[in-house]
Design a protein around this motif. Structure first.
Motif, PDB file in Angstrom:
ATOM      1  N   ILE A   1      72.691  64.330 -21.165  1.00  0.00           N
ATOM      2  CA  ILE A   1      71.738  64.905 -19.791  1.00  0.00           C
ATOM      3  C   ILE A   1      72.679  65.792 -19.267  1.00  0.00           C
ATOM      4  O   ILE A   1      73.977  65.810 -19.049  1.00  0.00           O
ATOM      5  CB  ILE A   1      71.908  63.769 -18.708  1.00  0.00           C
ATOM      6  N   HIS A   2      72.003  67.212 -18.888  1.00  0.00           N
ATOM      7  CA  HIS A   2      72.528  68.189 -18.473  1.00  0.00           C
ATOM      8  C   HIS A   2      71.797  68.585 -17.123  1.00  0.00           C
ATOM      9  O   HIS A   2      70.746  69.372 -17.279  1.00  0.00           O
ATOM     10  CB  HIS A   2      72.369  69.482 -19.763  1.00  0.00           C
ATOM     11  N   GLY A   3      72.371  68.197 -16.063  1.00  0.00           N
ATOM     12  CA  GLY A   3      71.579  68.351 -14.993  1.00  0.00           C
ATOM     13  C   GLY A   3      70.244  67.491 -15.030  1.00  0.00           C
ATOM     14  O   GLY A   3      70.225  66.267 -14.901  1.00  0.00           O
TER      15      GLY A   3
ATOM     16  N   THR B   1      71.519  73.210 -29.257  1.00  0.00           N
ATOM     17  CA  THR B   1      71.779  72.210 -28.362  1.00  0.00           C
ATOM     18  C   THR B   1      70.513  72.229 -27.293  1.00  0.00           C
ATOM     19  O   THR B   1      70.245  71.220 -27.055  1.00  0.00           O
ATOM     20  CB  THR B   1      73.331  72.346 -27.838  1.00  0.00           C
ATOM     21  N   HIS B   2      70.133  73.451 -26.823  1.00  0.00           N
ATOM     22  CA  HIS B   2      69.246  73.509 -25.821  1.00  0.00           C
ATOM     23  C   HIS B   2      69.125  75.428 -25.500  1.00  0.00           C
ATOM     24  O   HIS B   2      69.649  76.036 -26.355  1.00  0.00           O
ATOM     25  CB  HIS B   2      69.809  72.935 -24.534  1.00  0.00           C
ATOM     26  N   SER B   3      68.072  75.484 -24.680  1.00  0.00           N
ATOM     27  CA  SER B   3      67.647  76.882 -24.615  1.00  0.00           C
ATOM     28  C   SER B   3      68.317  77.718 -23.676  1.00  0.00           C
ATOM     29  O   SER B   3      67.830  79.040 -23.620  1.00  0.00           O
ATOM     30  CB  SER B   3      66.001  76.829 -24.451  1.00  0.00           C
ATOM     31  N   HIS B   4      69.454  77.439 -22.925  1.00  0.00           N
ATOM     32  CA  HIS B   4      69.895  78.351 -22.028  1.00  0.00           C
ATOM     33  C   HIS B   4      70.383  79.396 -22.676  1.00  0.00           C
ATOM     34  O   HIS B   4      71.086  79.305 -23.741  1.00  0.00           O
ATOM     35  CB  HIS B   4      71.071  77.484 -21.273  1.00  0.00           C
ATOM     36  N   ASN B   5      70.394  80.465 -22.124  1.00  0.00           N
ATOM     37  CA  ASN B   5      70.824  81.878 -22.612  1.00  0.00           C
ATOM     38  C   ASN B   5      72.037  82.044 -22.908  1.00  0.00           C
ATOM     39  O   ASN B   5      72.237  82.729 -24.031  1.00  0.00           O
ATOM     40  CB  ASN B   5      70.437  83.218 -21.427  1.00  0.00           C
ATOM     41  N   ASP B   6      72.948  81.507 -22.435  1.00  0.00           N
ATOM     42  CA  ASP B   6      74.310  81.782 -23.270  1.00  0.00           C
ATOM     43  C   ASP B   6      74.495  80.944 -24.460  1.00  0.00           C
ATOM     44  O   ASP B   6      75.167  81.418 -25.519  1.00  0.00           O
ATOM     45  CB  ASP B   6      75.499  81.047 -22.369  1.00  0.00           C
ATOM     46  N   HIS B   7      73.651  80.084 -24.866  1.00  0.00           N
ATOM     47  CA  HIS B   7      73.519  79.459 -26.159  1.00  0.00           C
ATOM     48  C   HIS B   7      72.427  79.985 -27.238  1.00  0.00           C
ATOM     49  O   HIS B   7      72.457  79.790 -28.275  1.00  0.00           O
ATOM     50  CB  HIS B   7      73.057  77.894 -26.093  1.00  0.00           C
ATOM     51  N   LEU B   8      71.674  80.981 -26.605  1.00  0.00           N
ATOM     52  CA  LEU B   8      70.502  81.357 -27.393  1.00  0.00           C
ATOM     53  C   LEU B   8      70.647  82.789 -27.642  1.00  0.00           C
ATOM     54  O   LEU B   8      69.628  83.374 -28.576  1.00  0.00           O
ATOM     55  CB  LEU B   8      69.056  80.900 -26.686  1.00  0.00           C
TER      56      LEU B   8
ATOM     57  N   THR C   1      78.442  69.743 -25.903  1.00  0.00           N
ATOM     58  CA  THR C   1      78.466  70.660 -24.629  1.00  0.00           C
ATOM     59  C   THR C   1      77.348  70.715 -23.658  1.00  0.00           C
ATOM     60  O   THR C   1      76.523  69.783 -23.792  1.00  0.00           O
ATOM     61  CB  THR C   1      78.586  72.062 -25.237  1.00  0.00           C
ATOM     62  N   ASP C   2      77.722  71.219 -22.509  1.00  0.00           N
ATOM     63  CA  ASP C   2      76.723  71.102 -21.352  1.00  0.00           C
ATOM     64  C   ASP C   2      76.044  69.817 -21.321  1.00  0.00           C
ATOM     65  O   ASP C   2      74.974  69.715 -21.445  1.00  0.00           O
ATOM     66  CB  ASP C   2      75.326  72.281 -22.018  1.00  0.00           C
ATOM     67  N   CYS C   3      76.793  68.953 -20.791  1.00  0.00           N
ATOM     68  CA  CYS C   3      76.552  67.802 -20.249  1.00  0.00           C
ATOM     69  C   CYS C   3      76.996  67.329 -18.822  1.00  0.00           C
ATOM     70  O   CYS C   3      78.096  67.351 -18.553  1.00  0.00           O
ATOM     71  CB  CYS C   3      76.611  66.692 -21.537  1.00  0.00           C
TER      72      CYS C   3
END
Ligand SMILES: [Zn+2]
Ligand SMILES: [Zn+2]
Ligand SMILES: [Zn+2]
Length: 255
Positions: free
Chosen positions: A153-155, A73-80, A171-173
């Protein structure tokens, strides 16, 4: 197609390290939240959404023995940050699952795990040898499923959700762009970010998520990515019947 929510917690997980609040101390298993990730099983193949910081634990808990593809979904650490443990599947299957990520996420993965993508520094260390496939907003076919990326959009970031048949994972939006709403018509099951009760700059609060769920109007919505502000039992009582809180291990079947 079977969907299992392997984790439903925010970046710290719940309980959070060192916290003694009543939610972190709750004995309700639904208040224990690993970092967010989703397993999709379809015709004997497994697709994972995000390699969470709890990836290894989640794979062991659910006895996952093969993984054919990973969507990011994106590169934030909790997802990666479970990325390096993909190696286990590479050892088991003699081939690492292909990872699908948008341009910025793929670039971040290459930077963060440069030892896996640059020239080998030392032989024998067991590097993840992961094919990284860069995707954009165009739908694509993967293992017999049609994957529809859903821009979110996530922030300040532009990230991806995914729609697969009657299921969408957002998630994360903190906002859904107007152009993404038509991609979400006629859904059966929506999994949607609902971080906490208070507003937050990069995530929907629970009341914001309820409004979004009412607009998208799937048969059922499950909120995810919750922090230690959310007591499952109490919060769920205050929600409309068609909006429930997700919990780790929740699974459902879809056509
Ligand atoms: Zn706490
Ligand atoms: Zn994030
Ligand atoms: Zn997150």
């Amino acid at each position: 197609m079977k969907v299992t929510l392997l984790g439903t917690g925010t970046s710290t997980g719940v309980p959070m390290i060192g916290c003694g609040c009543r939610i972190c101390r709750s004995t309700d298993p639904r208040d224990k939240r690993l970092r967010v990730s989703v397993l999709i099983e379809h015709e004997e193949r497994n697709i994972l959404i995000d390699t969470s910081a709890d990836f290894r634990q989640q794979m062991l808990l659910h006895k996952v023995t093969h993984l054919e593809a990973i969507l990011y979904t994106h590169s934030h650490n909790d997802h990666l940050a479970g990325f390096d443990d993909i190696r286990a599947f590479q050892f088991l299957m003699r081939k690492a699952p292909a990872c699908y990520a948008d341009g910025p996420t793929a670039a971040h993965i290459r930077r963060t795990f440069d030892y896996a993508f640059g020239a080998a520094t030392q032989a024998g260390g067991g590097l993840p040898e992961v094919p990284l496939v860069v995707i954009d907003e165009q739908p694509f076919d993967l293992l017999g499923l049609r994957i529809i990326p859903v821009p979110l959009i996530h922030g300040m970031l532009s990230i991806l959700g995914f729609r697969i048949g009657g299921f969408a994972y957002l998630t994360d939006c903190s906002e859904i762009p107007e152009a993404s709403f038509p991609l979400l018509e006629g859904l059966d099951t929506l999994v949607l970010d609902g971080l906490r009760h208070k507003p937050h700059p990069t995530h929907f609060s629970i009341s914001e998520a309820v409004l979004v769920a009412e607009r998208i109007a799937p048969r059922i919505t499950y909120l995810t990515h919750m922090n230690h502000d959310v007591l499952h039992k109490q919060t769920e009582r205050e929600l409309p019947e068609s909006v429930r809180l997700a919990y780790d291990g929740l699974s459902f079947n879809l056509e």
